[in-house]
Design an enzyme around this catalytic site. Structure first.
Site, PDB file in Angstrom:
ATOM      1  N   LYS A 116      48.010  24.216  59.371  1.00 42.58           N
ATOM      2  CA  LYS A 116      47.931  23.368  60.662  1.00 42.58           C
ATOM      3  C   LYS A 116      46.368  23.392  61.041  1.00 42.58           C
ATOM      4  O   LYS A 116      45.955  22.368  60.809  1.00 42.58           O
ATOM      5  CB  LYS A 116      47.830  24.500  61.846  1.00 42.58           C
ATOM      6  CG  LYS A 116      46.663  24.868  62.987  1.00 42.58           C
ATOM      7  CD  LYS A 116      47.058  25.293  63.905  1.00 42.58           C
ATOM      8  CE  LYS A 116      45.228  24.913  64.924  1.00 42.58           C
ATOM      9  NZ  LYS A 116      44.318  25.282  64.501  1.00 42.58           N
ATOM     10  N   ASN A 117      45.595  24.629  59.742  1.00 39.31           N
ATOM     11  CA  ASN A 117      44.406  23.840  60.106  1.00 39.31           C
ATOM     12  C   ASN A 117      43.573  22.513  58.126  1.00 39.31           C
ATOM     13  O   ASN A 117      43.061  21.679  58.707  1.00 39.31           O
ATOM     14  CB  ASN A 117      42.998  24.965  60.095  1.00 39.31           C
ATOM     15  CG  ASN A 117      42.832  25.728  60.058  1.00 39.31           C
ATOM     16  OD1 ASN A 117      43.400  25.902  62.007  1.00 39.31           O
ATOM     17  ND2 ASN A 117      42.640  26.570  60.751  1.00 39.31           N
ATOM     18  N   CYS A 157      40.065  26.556  71.709  1.00 38.57           N
ATOM     19  CA  CYS A 157      40.160  27.757  71.626  1.00 38.57           C
ATOM     20  C   CYS A 157      38.504  28.362  71.784  1.00 38.57           C
ATOM     21  O   CYS A 157      36.976  28.076  71.376  1.00 38.57           O
ATOM     22  CB  CYS A 157      40.989  29.026  70.634  1.00 38.57           C
ATOM     23  SG  CYS A 157      42.077  28.642  70.045  1.00 38.57           S
ATOM     24  N   ARG A 174      30.509  27.373  69.485  1.00 39.40           N
ATOM     25  CA  ARG A 174      30.927  26.449  68.409  1.00 39.40           C
ATOM     26  C   ARG A 174      30.838  24.866  68.977  1.00 39.40           C
ATOM     27  O   ARG A 174      30.951  24.399  68.723  1.00 39.40           O
ATOM     28  CB  ARG A 174      32.550  26.569  68.599  1.00 39.40           C
ATOM     29  CG  ARG A 174      33.529  27.422  68.950  1.00 39.40           C
ATOM     30  CD  ARG A 174      34.627  27.240  69.303  1.00 39.40           C
ATOM     31  NE  ARG A 174      35.814  27.411  67.380  1.00 39.40           N
ATOM     32  CZ  ARG A 174      36.844  26.934  67.245  1.00 39.40           C
ATOM     33  NH1 ARG A 174      37.488  27.113  68.090  1.00 39.40           N
ATOM     34  NH2 ARG A 174      37.240  26.803  65.912  1.00 39.40           N
ATOM     35  N   ASP A 218      40.391  34.301  61.646  1.00 44.46           N
ATOM     36  CA  ASP A 218      42.093  34.439  62.019  1.00 44.46           C
ATOM     37  C   ASP A 218      42.710  34.824  61.865  1.00 44.46           C
ATOM     38  O   ASP A 218      43.467  34.963  62.159  1.00 44.46           O
ATOM     39  CB  ASP A 218      42.230  32.545  61.276  1.00 44.46           C
ATOM     40  CG  ASP A 218      41.795  31.478  62.058  1.00 44.46           C
ATOM     41  OD1 ASP A 218      41.421  31.443  63.190  1.00 44.46           O
ATOM     42  OD2 ASP A 218      41.541  30.197  61.363  1.00 44.46           O
ATOM     43  N   ARG A 235      50.783  25.832  70.218  1.00 42.12           N
ATOM     44  CA  ARG A 235      49.136  25.137  69.442  1.00 42.12           C
ATOM     45  C   ARG A 235      49.567  25.099  68.038  1.00 42.12           C
ATOM     46  O   ARG A 235      49.445  24.494  67.504  1.00 42.12           O
ATOM     47  CB  ARG A 235      47.801  25.160  69.735  1.00 42.12           C
ATOM     48  CG  ARG A 235      47.328  24.329  71.125  1.00 42.12           C
ATOM     49  CD  ARG A 235      46.290  23.702  71.691  1.00 42.12           C
ATOM     50  NE  ARG A 235      44.958  23.962  70.366  1.00 42.12           N
ATOM     51  CZ  ARG A 235      44.280  24.672  69.895  1.00 42.12           C
ATOM     52  NH1 ARG A 235      43.717  25.469  71.044  1.00 42.12           N
ATOM     53  NH2 ARG A 235      43.770  24.491  68.490  1.00 42.12           N
TER      54      ARG A 235
HETATM   55  C1  UD1 Z   1      37.238  26.458  61.336  1.00 40.19           C
HETATM   56  C2  UD1 Z   1      39.191  26.293  61.509  1.00 40.19           C
HETATM   57  C3  UD1 Z   1      39.713  27.955  62.724  1.00 40.19           C
HETATM   58  C4  UD1 Z   1      38.887  29.019  62.018  1.00 40.19           C
HETATM   59  C5  UD1 Z   1      37.074  28.366  61.621  1.00 40.19           C
HETATM   60  C6  UD1 Z   1      36.745  29.848  60.601  1.00 40.19           C
HETATM   61  C7  UD1 Z   1      40.389  24.349  61.491  1.00 40.19           C
HETATM   62  C8  UD1 Z   1      40.848  23.548  62.716  1.00 40.19           C
HETATM   63  N1  UD1 Z   1      39.451  25.728  62.145  1.00 40.19           N
HETATM   64  O1  UD1 Z   1      36.787  25.965  62.401  1.00 40.19           O
HETATM   65  O2  UD1 Z   1      40.439  28.342  62.691  1.00 40.19           O
HETATM   66  O3  UD1 Z   1      38.833  30.554  62.884  1.00 40.19           O
HETATM   67  O4  UD1 Z   1      37.419  27.684  60.853  1.00 40.19           O
HETATM   68  O5  UD1 Z   1      37.130  30.243  59.895  1.00 40.19           O
HETATM   69  O6  UD1 Z   1      40.226  24.275  60.543  1.00 40.19           O
HETATM   70  N2  UD1 Z   1      28.527  26.432  62.939  1.00 40.19           N
HETATM   71  C9  UD1 Z   1      27.957  25.307  63.606  1.00 40.19           C
HETATM   72  N3  UD1 Z   1      27.769  24.313  63.534  1.00 40.19           N
HETATM   73  C10 UD1 Z   1      28.585  23.126  62.884  1.00 40.19           C
HETATM   74  C11 UD1 Z   1      29.713  23.825  62.744  1.00 40.19           C
HETATM   75  C12 UD1 Z   1      29.457  25.399  62.738  1.00 40.19           C
HETATM   76  O7  UD1 Z   1      27.059  26.261  63.190  1.00 40.19           O
HETATM   77  O8  UD1 Z   1      28.346  22.495  63.497  1.00 40.19           O
HETATM   78  C13 UD1 Z   1      29.266  27.396  63.331  1.00 40.19           C
HETATM   79  C14 UD1 Z   1      29.918  27.764  63.922  1.00 40.19           C
HETATM   80  O9  UD1 Z   1      29.472  28.852  65.429  1.00 40.19           O
HETATM   81  C15 UD1 Z   1      30.759  28.913  63.218  1.00 40.19           C
HETATM   82  C16 UD1 Z   1      31.210  29.120  61.759  1.00 40.19           C
HETATM   83  O10 UD1 Z   1      29.563  28.068  61.531  1.00 40.19           O
HETATM   84  O11 UD1 Z   1      29.806  30.489  63.127  1.00 40.19           O
HETATM   85  C17 UD1 Z   1      31.952  28.588  61.211  1.00 40.19           C
HETATM   86  O12 UD1 Z   1      32.704  27.814  61.562  1.00 40.19           O
HETATM   87  P1  UD1 Z   1      33.638  26.582  61.126  1.00 40.19           P
HETATM   88  O13 UD1 Z   1      33.902  26.452  59.707  1.00 40.19           O
HETATM   89  O14 UD1 Z   1      32.644  25.336  61.081  1.00 40.19           O
HETATM   90  O15 UD1 Z   1      34.738  26.759  61.937  1.00 40.19           O
HETATM   91  P2  UD1 Z   1      36.025  25.617  62.589  1.00 40.19           P
HETATM   92  O16 UD1 Z   1      36.278  24.601  61.384  1.00 40.19           O
HETATM   93  O17 UD1 Z   1      35.394  24.626  63.205  1.00 40.19           O
END
Ligand code: UD1
Length: 419
Positions: free
Chosen positions: A22-23, A116, A121, A306, A398
């Site tokens: 999915k990711n 979610c 986030r 996850d 989803r």
């Molecule tokens: C992706 C995955 C999700 C997984 C997560 C962590 C997808 C679509 N989703 O989410 O399933 O749980 O990685 O492995 O691939 N952060 C910031 N600023 C940003 C972006 C992130 O502070 O601009 C923080 C987030 O709040 C979190 C951490 O960084 O604490 C990691 O988040 P991130 O790896 O970005 O998660 P996603 O890519 O949204």
């Protein structure tokens, strides 16, 4: 409103095949916008996030043919029109349209992403990277406006303050058609990042270092079409391994890349889970007694956030006390009160979960509050005595491809019903 009804306690046996990740696919689809010809994706999971992305692509003018696990995307007629909030907010990964539209058109107007609720986030790292590449970022209502003075972005040196999967992939997607070289430091190293880089490189991009913490992208002018096999979903694989250990009597899980699950498998081995690792499959035996262990999530190759929730029902069935600490998402604890309702001795204080096993679960009416919490409740329902009714199952659909069919084939008494 849909519900999943499970009559628990049925032994699970047989074979299940893991679908495409999915990711990965949620980034591969928006990335296809950058091509000047057709991009074909094979191994696409049957999940509603894919349907939402296809709907967005078609709204923008792409021609998409979805047949079984194959998605043919012809992005040549994509228009740079504002992408409406109601479509974009259906999923978090729609933020990848920022990178792909910026890369193709040098500007974008896109609604804010949803997803979610796991606590804050932010997407500040994505936006900081786009700004470093010369984009102006502003908000109007529920839309994000990304503009550039000359309809192009430029390579830049970017240091990610936090290791972020989304920001790493989004920067990479934007950078492939930027002018000059982009260097991403403190990049995330998840396998899905390598998968997206593989697709882009097969389209003609010049990306090096994906899977390490420094990624270099040399911008190119044109990207062509290609055919790409999506990698297996390591989170779906981990979910089936957990449920096979919790309620199985011999389950063969196929299309698994063990290398993507090493920290998870190590934890299961510490618990005493009996498994045989094969070349692209894992056989999980019927378990006798398991030991409670403690889990702390961290970026790849650490224990995946996850998989924390899907593992929880197995943990509470083990003998002893343990903790689960989620260092990535502070509110990824919404499965805890639902499991407690089913009889688990479990509680949460901020991002720290404490449990005392073994707990014996009883079927109840519970609510899936997010995708992986939903997976935890499905596993709990399979383990429990009596009937479990899970509401809010749209979250589960989803991200888990054909979950009802796959579990029924293993012998589960599970049904999707519409209220
Ligand atoms: C992706 C995955 C999700 C997984 C997560 C962590 C997808 C679509 N989703 O989410 O399933 O749980 O990685 O492995 O691939 N952060 C910031 N600023 C940003 C972006 C992130 O502070 O601009 C923080 C987030 O709040 C979190 C951490 O960084 O604490 C990691 O988040 P991130 O790896 O970005 O998660 P996603 O890519 O949204």
């Amino acid at each position: 409103m849909k519900k999943i009804i499970i009559n628990g306690g049925k032994p699970l046996k047989g074979e299940v095949s893991v679908s495409g990740a999915k990711n990965s696919v949620v980034a591969l689809i928006p990335a296809a916008i950058l091509a000047d010809d057709v991009v074909v994706l094979d191994g696409v999971p049957n999940i509603s996030d894919v349907d939402s992305l296809v709907d967005i692509m078609e709204t923008m003018g792409a021609k998409v043919v979805h047949s079984g696990e194959t998605l043919e995307i012809d992005p040549r007629s994509v228009q740079n029109i504002p992408v409406p909030y109601d479509k974009i907010s259906r999923l978090r990964a729609s933020y990848y349209f920022y990178g792909s539209l910026l890369g193709r058109f040098g500007q974008a107007v896109v609604g804010l992403p949803g997803g979610c609720d796991l606590g804050p986030r932010p997407i500040d790292l994505h936006l900081k990277a786009f700004e470093a590449m010369g984009a102006d970022v502003s908000y109007e209502g529920e839309s994000m406006h990304l503009t550039t003075p000359h309809q192009t972005i430029y390579g830049a040196h970017i240091y990610m303050d936090t290791v972020s999967v989304g920001a790493t992939i989004n920067t990479m997607i934007a950078a492939v058609k930027a002018q000059g070289r982009t260097v991403i430091e403190n990049a995330a190293r998840e396998p899905e990042i390598i998968d997206v880089a593989t697709l882009l490189n097969n389209m003609g991009a010049r990306i090096r270092g994906a899977g390490t913490d420094v990624i270099t992208v040399d911008g190119v002018e044109k990207l062509h079409g290609t055919r790409h096999q999506v990698i297996p979903d390591r989170i779906e694989a981990g979910t089936y391994i957990a449920l096979a250990a919790a309620a199985g009597e011999g389950v063969h899980i196929k299309n698994v890349l063990y290398e993507h699950l090493e920290s998870y498998i190590a934890k299961l081995e510490e618990m005493g889970v009996r498994m045989t690792i094969e070349e692209d499959a894992i056989y999980v035996e019927k378990q006798s007694s398991l030991r409670a262990v403690s889990v702390k999530t961290s970026p790849y190759p650490g224990f995946a956030t996850d998989l924390q929730q899907p593992l929880t029902p197995l943990l509470i069935s083990a003998e002893g006390q343990g903790t689960i600490v989620d260092t990535i998402y502070e509110k990824r604890i919404n499965h805890v009160p639902e499991l407690a309702k089913m009889g688990a001795a479990i509680s949460a204080d901020k991002n720290r979960i404490t449990y005392q096993g073994p707990s014996h679960l009883r079927g109840r009416a519970v609510k899936a509050t997010d995708l992986r919490a939903g997976a935890a409740l499905v596993i709990a329902g399979l383990m429990a005595d009596g009937q479990t009714q899970i509401s809010n199952v749209e979250f589960i659909l989803r991200g888990y491809s054909n979950i009802i069919e796959k579990l029924s084939a293993l012998g589960a008494d599970i049904h999707l019903v519409t209220d």
